[in-house]
Design an enzyme around this catalytic site. Structure first.
Site, short mmCIF file in Angstrom:
data_model
loop_
_atom_site.label_atom_id
_atom_site.label_comp_id
_atom_site.label_asym_id
_atom_site.label_seq_id
_atom_site.Cartn_x
_atom_site.Cartn_y
_atom_site.Cartn_z
CD GLU A 145 -2.77 1.19 2.66
OE1 GLU A 145 -3.81 1.96 2.46
OE2 GLU A 145 -2.42 0.60 3.56
CE LYS A 174 -7.72 1.38 3.26
NZ LYS A 174 -6.52 2.00 4.03
CB CYS A 199 -4.96 -1.45 4.20
SG CYS A 199 -3.99 -1.30 5.87
#
Length: 286
Positions: free
Chosen positions: A50, A119, A160
């Site tokens: 990331e 995301k 994440c």
């Protein structure tokens, strides 16, 4: 034919744990070198961390943000094509129509972008006395599931904080993904507590391989990443794991082993769909 089948049932995955600096050009140069190194070790799929082109933090996102395609994704396209592999491009801050996103671009062996995942779940947490962070101060969330096909298996992508949401992994598994990849930058509070635990949970619950790529730890950074990039098999075993430093870890993904686990413990056919279900509102991109 049997030999070809056996070859296709296994492939090598490389996870690059990159030391990210404040100089974007240096980050891109190092990524290209490390991807080439991974290709030399027989890797067919490479996963980056990331925010690989930028320090992680709300104060950095707008400064380092790019369009997609742009400078960073062009570098990824070139190195994927040069080494004829699938490259999961970690994530970068993306600017689009005045909004910022935390986005992962995926490239095929021909250098073409085959997927962009934004995301879905933004990292907004407050652990008193330890960490306060709000991605939503600057970022907007994505709105779709993201999967791509390879000659080996279908792959599901999260970034994440997406890993904390079991429903996403369940949907990817039900849609045929055998490998889930999560570029991520857990910190020194959540990393030791939850990083490996979440990966093993997602792997066991869904009988899939799970891989995570973290930036290498930089104690001088404003946000200190935990590191410890990891690969977990469908039995929940950690089969590859780094320390905090810049490195590449490798794992041989064995799809026959995955099939054997699913036959031995057949939870897919034992689910009580008459009592509960997890469904997606949107079809997602693939």
């Amino acid at each position: 034919m049997r030999a070809a089948s056996e070859v296709m049932s296994k492939f090598r995955l490389a996870v690059v744990q990159l030391r990210v600096s404040s100089v974007k050009a240096d980050n891109l140069s190092r990524v290209q070198r490390l991807v080439k190194e991974a290709a030399g070790q027989g890797s067919k799929v490479v996963l980056l961390p990331e925010c690989f082109n930028s320090p992680y933090g709300t104060s950095f996102f707008s400064t380092y943000a790019e369009k997609i395609p742009g400078e960073s994704t062009q570098a990824l396209s070139e190195v994927a094509k040069e080494n004829k592999l699938y490259l999961v491009g970690g994530s970068i801050p993306e600017e689009d129509a005045g909004k910022l996103y935390n986005s992962c671009a995926v490239f095929g062996p021909d250098g073409e972008m085959i997927l962009k995942h934004r995301k879905i779940h933004l990292f907004d947490i407050d652990v008193p006395g330890k960490i306060h962070f709000q991605e939503s101060e600057t970022l907007s969330p994505g709105n779709s599931l993201s999967m791509f096909d390879t000659p080996f298996c279908k792959v599901g992508v999260g970034i994440c904080y997406d890993m904390r949401f079991a429903e996403l992994a369940q949907l990817y598994s039900r849609k045929g993904c055998h490998l889930l990849v999560y570029p991520g930058a857990f910190n020194m509070t959540t990393g030791p507590a939850h990083w490996e635990l979440l990966q093993r949970g997602r792997a066991v619950d869904n009988q899939v391989y799970v891989a995570t790529a973290s930036p290498a730890r930089d104690e001088a950074a404003s946000y200190v990443a935990w590191g410890h990039s990891t690969v977990v098999n469908p039995w929940g075993e950690v089969i590859a794991k780094s320390g905090p430093e810049e490195t590449i870890i490798y794992a041989d993904i064995d799809l026959q082993y995955l099939a054997d686990i699913r036959q031995q413990i057949p939870i897919t056919s034992q689910r009580r769909d008459d009592l509960y279900t997890v469904t997606s509102v949107q079809q997602g991109s693939s």
